[in-house]
Design an enzyme around this catalytic site. Sequence first.
Site, PDB file in Angstrom:
ATOM      1  N   HIS A 182       0.821  -1.218   0.000  1.00 55.52           N
ATOM      2  CA  HIS A 182       0.000   0.000   0.000  1.00 55.52           C
ATOM      3  C   HIS A 182       0.844   1.252   0.000  1.00 55.52           C
ATOM      4  O   HIS A 182       0.414   2.303  -0.476  1.00 55.52           O
ATOM      5  CB  HIS A 182      -0.989  -0.021   1.162  1.00 55.52           C
ATOM      6  CG  HIS A 182      -2.136  -0.924   0.883  1.00 55.52           C
ATOM      7  ND1 HIS A 182      -2.147  -2.232   1.269  1.00 55.52           N
ATOM      8  CD2 HIS A 182      -3.271  -0.728   0.166  1.00 55.52           C
ATOM      9  CE1 HIS A 182      -3.258  -2.805   0.832  1.00 55.52           C
ATOM     10  NE2 HIS A 182      -3.951  -1.908   0.157  1.00 55.52           N
ATOM     11  N   CYS A 204     -10.356  -1.860 -10.024  1.00 52.06           N
ATOM     12  CA  CYS A 204      -9.780  -0.763  -9.248  1.00 52.06           C
ATOM     13  C   CYS A 204      -8.384  -1.134  -8.718  1.00 52.06           C
ATOM     14  O   CYS A 204      -7.741  -0.321  -8.072  1.00 52.06           O
ATOM     15  CB  CYS A 204     -10.690  -0.347  -8.103  1.00 52.06           C
ATOM     16  SG  CYS A 204     -10.917  -1.638  -6.880  1.00 52.06           S
TER      17      CYS A 204
HETATM   18  C1  PEP Z   1      -6.970  -4.645  -4.597  1.00 49.22           C
HETATM   19  O1  PEP Z   1      -6.802  -5.577  -3.814  1.00 49.22           O
HETATM   20  O2  PEP Z   1      -6.746  -4.718  -5.825  1.00 49.22           O
HETATM   21  C2  PEP Z   1      -7.469  -3.346  -4.108  1.00 49.22           C
HETATM   22  C3  PEP Z   1      -7.818  -2.380  -4.934  1.00 49.22           C
HETATM   23  O3  PEP Z   1      -7.497  -3.160  -2.768  1.00 49.22           O
HETATM   24  P1  PEP Z   1      -6.177  -2.870  -1.907  1.00 49.22           P
HETATM   25  O4  PEP Z   1      -5.029  -2.656  -2.848  1.00 49.22           O
HETATM   26  O5  PEP Z   1      -6.455  -1.673  -1.081  1.00 49.22           O
HETATM   27  O6  PEP Z   1      -6.054  -4.128  -1.113  1.00 49.22           O
END
Ligand code: PEP
Length: 539
Positions: free
Chosen positions: A188, A498
């Site tokens: 993240h 996303c």
């Molecule tokens: C994903 O897992 O692709 C997502 C968009 O959520 P995160 O990256 O916050 O886990």
Amino acid sequence: MERYKGKSIFKGIAIGKIKFYFKGKQQVKREKVDNIEAEIQRYEQAKEKAVGQLNALYEKAVQEVGEASAAIFEVHTMMLDDDDYNDSVHNIITSQGVSAEYAVATTGDNFATMFSEMEDEYFKARAADIKDISERLITVLSGGASGSDIGEEPVIIVAEDLAPSETVQMDKDKLLAFVTELGSANSHTAILARTMNLPALIGVEIQESWNGKMAVVDGYSGTLIIEPDEDVLASMKARQEQDRATRELLSQLKGKEDVTLDGKQIKLYANIGSIKDVAMVLENDARGIGLFRSEFLYLEKEDYPTENEQFQVYKTVAENMAGRRVVIRTLDIGADKQVDYFKMAHEENPAMGYRAIRICLDRVEIFKTQLRALFRASAYGRISIMYPMIISVDEVRKIKTIVHQVKAELDAEGIAYGEVEQGVMIETPAAVMISDLLAEEVDFFSIGTNDLTQYTLAIDRQNSKLDSIYDSHHPAVLRMIQMVIENGHKGGAWVGICGELGADTTLTETFLKMGIDELSVSPTFVLPIRKIIRETNLN
Ligand code: PEP
Ligand code: MG
């Protein structure tokens, strides 16, 4: 001039001074000093500087999160003024002839222990604040950066590692780039660097002695150059200029539709982690927000954000987006996103552990607080809600029951709310395989390719050793995306991506041909993707 190789996680060139970011708990050595008077003077000056930082933070927090949340910085200022605390620091410097850093560290530890042993919950909680102000003082004394205070000039942050909660608290205007030794390309923190539009390198063997030196971060070749010579500086400045020209060219696409040559409209949205990112969304002309990672609201704080605090944030984002869709994901805490006050037990396997919707369905009060804030904010704009880490229809039904209760409560209280679309994230293979059933239950799907890749390939996205085989282009992942789109459409749900893969321009045409309805990407990728959409013919 020296060059160090790393792995680039976001392209671009940054030129500036390095600021070494020290971790939360700093190792302070017991060092003797000769001049006691000068050391006390140094402590007093550091205190003054820390008060200045806290005042600035207070002002900023009032603007961004309101007075109630900002009050913590006032409390910290008061603590710095506490006679007992200051007497203890002075006393240790004078009686032991040691450095101010050591005196502060010892005082901080002593006071924190004292508070944590108190019966009263309020005083118990002050232990963390004592640690916080002590860390701040030590950071000022040692000339490094910590938390959101990274100095006045924009800098290149160099750190051993950065947690999402640390990155999100930094003031974007003061950042030029990130360089870390640890961390993975799919973490993240890496995602935040991309959202902030900052060149970033990982896997660089860092040295504290770089603090304050001029450097170049070359996000194209994955190189950090310390004390670059004139030639290198000139060529890097030329590359920056080239990037600026490309951006200018792309900016001509602002205001243009996201439509393929044969007329298919695509929802081209942006991902955000905080209210501060909305400016980037508008600047890059995204048609909506496809993923607001609401957990960063929790990560920025030292206690659960209240319903009203959350409401203010969601309302402001919805209002700023002026009728454009804002998809807010409910709390996705756990795994790499740890929050102290959730007091979660240690887990052997946190990515597969107690996280996201699992916490929300277990600690329903936390979930209800967020849902109330979301529904209340929906009266002020076009809010959609999305639920993370879904693995079963049963979970969706449980969510629906809770949503029903929340709406009934709001009705009984005479509080207005709008029409809210609800969707689920498809980020587990289980959700993919039952996507036909899930589609009957929801309005939309958003494919989270970051986690979907992790769970499909059984590769921990946090493990930098596996970066080279963490392959979101794996046929298994691409087939799953195709399957989800088909099942979503059969069940009447629109389908988006996303995860970071949505911004991979080498796949944009493939996704469009698969029938994707929406792509939600870091704000800086919006215009490059708009360009491809407008050049693609699906016939
Ligand atoms: C994903 O897992 O692709 C997502 C968009 O959520 P995160 O990256 O916050 O886990
Ligand atoms: Mg995810």
